[in-house]
Design a protein around this motif. Structure first.
Motif, PDB file in Angstrom:
ATOM      1  N   GLY A  52      -6.111   1.753  -4.212  1.00 34.24           N
ATOM      2  CA  GLY A  52      -6.625   0.638  -5.005  1.00 34.24           C
ATOM      3  C   GLY A  52      -6.221   0.757  -6.454  1.00 34.24           C
ATOM      4  N   THR A  53      -7.193   0.623  -7.345  1.00 33.82           N
ATOM      5  CA  THR A  53      -6.931   0.734  -8.770  1.00 33.82           C
ATOM      6  C   THR A  53      -7.145   2.150  -9.299  1.00 33.82           C
ATOM      7  N   GLY A  54      -7.426   3.089  -8.391  1.00 35.13           N
ATOM      8  CA  GLY A  54      -7.541   4.487  -8.789  1.00 35.13           C
ATOM      9  C   GLY A  54      -8.950   4.968  -9.076  1.00 35.13           C
ATOM     10  N   LYS A  55      -9.951   4.281  -8.572  1.00 34.03           N
ATOM     11  CA  LYS A  55     -11.330   4.681  -8.862  1.00 34.03           C
ATOM     12  C   LYS A  55     -11.672   6.058  -8.293  1.00 34.03           C
ATOM     13  N   LEU A  56     -11.070   6.406  -7.161  1.00 31.22           N
ATOM     14  CA  LEU A  56     -11.220   7.761  -6.634  1.00 31.22           C
ATOM     15  C   LEU A  56     -10.112   8.671  -7.146  1.00 31.22           C
ATOM     16  N   THR A  57      -8.915   8.127  -7.291  1.00 32.56           N
ATOM     17  CA  THR A  57      -7.751   8.915  -7.723  1.00 32.56           C
ATOM     18  C   THR A  57      -8.037   9.693  -9.002  1.00 32.56           C
ATOM     19  N   ARG A  58      -8.674   9.043  -9.953  1.00 31.72           N
ATOM     20  CA  ARG A  58      -8.879   9.698 -11.256  1.00 31.72           C
ATOM     21  C   ARG A  58      -9.761  10.941 -11.139  1.00 31.72           C
ATOM     22  N   HIS A  59     -10.713  10.928 -10.197  1.00 29.37           N
ATOM     23  CA  HIS A  59     -11.553  12.108  -9.988  1.00 29.37           C
ATOM     24  C   HIS A  59     -10.751  13.251  -9.372  1.00 29.37           C
ATOM     25  N   ALA A  62      -8.628  14.824 -12.002  1.00 35.13           N
ATOM     26  CA  ALA A  62      -9.466  15.626 -12.900  1.00 35.13           C
ATOM     27  C   ALA A  62      -9.771  17.015 -12.335  1.00 35.13           C
ATOM     28  N   GLN A  63      -9.664  17.150 -11.013  1.00 32.68           N
ATOM     29  CA  GLN A  63      -9.885  18.455 -10.384  1.00 32.68           C
ATOM     30  C   GLN A  63      -8.645  19.345 -10.440  1.00 32.68           C
ATOM     31  N   GLY A  64      -7.542  18.808 -10.957  1.00 31.43           N
ATOM     32  CA  GLY A  64      -6.308  19.570 -11.035  1.00 31.43           C
ATOM     33  C   GLY A  64      -5.437  19.451  -9.807  1.00 31.43           C
ATOM     34  N   ALA A  65      -5.784  18.539  -8.892  1.00 29.17           N
ATOM     35  CA  ALA A  65      -5.003  18.359  -7.675  1.00 29.17           C
ATOM     36  C   ALA A  65      -3.670  17.673  -7.978  1.00 29.17           C
ATOM     37  N   ASP A  66      -2.697  17.922  -7.129  1.00 31.79           N
ATOM     38  CA  ASP A  66      -1.401  17.252  -7.181  1.00 31.79           C
ATOM     39  C   ASP A  66      -1.524  16.010  -6.302  1.00 31.79           C
ATOM     40  N   VAL A  67      -1.686  14.832  -6.907  1.00 29.25           N
ATOM     41  CA  VAL A  67      -2.099  13.633  -6.192  1.00 29.25           C
ATOM     42  C   VAL A  67      -0.945  12.653  -6.009  1.00 29.25           C
ATOM     43  N   ILE A  68      -0.822  12.142  -4.794  1.00 30.33           N
ATOM     44  CA  ILE A  68       0.027  10.995  -4.494  1.00 30.33           C
ATOM     45  C   ILE A  68      -0.906   9.844  -4.142  1.00 30.33           C
ATOM     46  N   ALA A  69      -0.806   8.739  -4.865  1.00 29.76           N
ATOM     47  CA  ALA A  69      -1.637   7.569  -4.599  1.00 29.76           C
ATOM     48  C   ALA A  69      -0.824   6.576  -3.784  1.00 29.76           C
ATOM     49  N   VAL A  70      -1.310   6.242  -2.589  1.00 25.10           N
ATOM     50  CA  VAL A  70      -0.620   5.314  -1.690  1.00 25.10           C
ATOM     51  C   VAL A  70      -1.427   4.030  -1.603  1.00 25.10           C
ATOM     52  N   GLU A  71      -0.788   2.901  -1.873  1.00 28.42           N
ATOM     53  CA  GLU A  71      -1.494   1.612  -1.903  1.00 28.42           C
ATOM     54  C   GLU A  71      -0.544   0.497  -1.454  1.00 28.42           C
ATOM     55  N   VAL A 107      -6.247  14.367   2.717  1.00 25.41           N
ATOM     56  CA  VAL A 107      -6.127  12.916   2.607  1.00 25.41           C
ATOM     57  C   VAL A 107      -7.495  12.360   2.266  1.00 25.41           C
ATOM     58  N   THR A 108      -7.562  11.546   1.210  1.00 24.65           N
ATOM     59  CA  THR A 108      -8.814  10.892   0.841  1.00 24.65           C
ATOM     60  C   THR A 108      -8.666   9.384   0.984  1.00 24.65           C
ATOM     61  N   VAL A 109      -9.772   8.733   1.270  1.00 22.47           N
ATOM     62  CA  VAL A 109      -9.782   7.275   1.412  1.00 22.47           C
ATOM     63  C   VAL A 109     -11.082   6.753   0.796  1.00 22.47           C
ATOM     64  N   GLY A 110     -10.964   5.918  -0.227  1.00 23.68           N
ATOM     65  CA  GLY A 110     -12.135   5.315  -0.855  1.00 23.68           C
ATOM     66  C   GLY A 110     -12.258   3.848  -0.489  1.00 23.68           C
ATOM     67  N   GLN A 111     -13.371   3.450   0.090  1.00 20.63           N
ATOM     68  CA  GLN A 111     -13.698   2.040   0.356  1.00 20.63           C
ATOM     69  C   GLN A 111     -12.736   1.360   1.325  1.00 20.63           C
ATOM     70  N   ALA A 112     -12.042   2.091   2.190  1.00 18.36           N
ATOM     71  CA  ALA A 112     -10.949   1.416   2.893  1.00 18.36           C
ATOM     72  C   ALA A 112     -10.743   1.796   4.346  1.00 18.36           C
ATOM     73  N   PHE A 113     -11.275   2.883   4.860  1.00 19.75           N
ATOM     74  CA  PHE A 113     -10.895   3.298   6.206  1.00 19.75           C
ATOM     75  C   PHE A 113     -11.231   2.219   7.241  1.00 19.75           C
ATOM     76  N   HIS A 114     -12.260   1.437   7.008  1.00 10.59           N
ATOM     77  CA  HIS A 114     -12.624   0.386   7.963  1.00 10.59           C
ATOM     78  C   HIS A 114     -11.572  -0.719   8.045  1.00 10.59           C
TER      79      HIS A 114
END
Length: 254
Positions: A52-59, A62-71, A107-114
């Motif tokens: 999405g717009t990164g509402k979970l991505t930013r957290h 902040a934890q120091g993870a190496d993040v790939i955002a797929v949208e 793998v994380t999913v915010g507001q979307a798995f459904h």
């Protein structure tokens, strides 16, 4: 996500600005629980799916993870890239992930798995995760135990049509014993979003199937929101929308 659902999502979430502005964030205790359960931290390779717009991505960043955002929705990707220029933002869907086999720790999913084709998505996630890797799912859900929220939800879902729905929990069937994942675990956390009447209208308008209603129907929805607030919250200029933040997690089998 099937092509039909992708079309619905693309129409309903075409512009990321409203979604970013109107949707609540996630509470710190929910993020802490997610990160502990999934071992999200410094150097961990995390794929934030349907970011999405990164509402979970930013957290996660902040934890120091190496993040790939797929949208998959262009407007969402553009909003995310503009607010988080250092994050890798790529096009992709849950059913066709743009990563190699066994290269992702979480793998994380915010507001979307459904929204996903659950079995197909889990096959792809299983492929992308390292053995023992984790999947973490998060949803902010309005707390319908509060009377005015129940009235608001009845209004919203009157217009839901064929759109998928988290609270129906149909999505959970994908985590069957043969899916290659451990049993889903769950914790729930309180959350709240302070808004005024315009903010509440904006929040409802950020729902995909509300955003695509004809203009005259949108005006009717807005009028009914104002009526609910006038009847239930008449003495308040600002008020809190109560949410429950649901956090689920599971791990990839061998």
């Amino acid at each position: 996500m099937t092509s039909g659902r992708l079309d619905l999502a693309s129409a309903g979430f075409a512009g990321g600005e409203r979604y970013e502005r109107a949707r609540p964030g996630y509470p710190a205790d929910a993020i802490a629980a997610l990160c502990t359960a999934c071992e999200i931290g410094l150097g961990r390779r995390v794929l934030d799916l349907a970011a999405g717009t990164g509402k979970l991505t930013r957290h996660l960043v902040a934890q120091g993870a190496d993040v790939i955002a797929v949208e998959p929705v262009a407007g969402m990707r553009e909003q995310l890239a503009s607010t988080m220029p250092g994050v890798s933002v790529v096009h992709g869907t849950a059913e066709l992930l743009p990563v190699d086999d066994a290269t992702i720790d979480v793998v994380t999913v915010g507001q979307a798995f459904h929204w996903f084709d659950g079995p197909a998505a889990l096959r792809e996630i299983h492929r992308a995760l390292v053995p023992g890797g984790a999947i973490g799912l998060v949803w902010n859900v309005m707390d319908r135990r509060v009377r005015w929220v129940e009235r608001l939800q009845e209004l919203i879902h009157r217009h839901r049509g064929p759109n998928p729905w988290y609270a129906g929990h149909v999505w959970r069937a994908a985590f069957s014993p043969g899916a290659g994942f451990t049993t889903l675990e769950h914790r729930a956390f309180a959350n709240a979003q302070t808004v005024d009447i315009d903010g509440l209208i904006d929040r409802v308008a950020s729902v995909s199937f509300i955003a695509t209603l004809p203009d005259e129907v949108c005006l009717e929805v807005t009028a009914e929101i104002r009526q609910i607030v006038a009847e239930e919250l008449s003495d308040q200029v600002q008020f809190a929308i109560p949410y429950v933040t649901d956090v689920f997690w599971s791990h990839r089998g061998g």
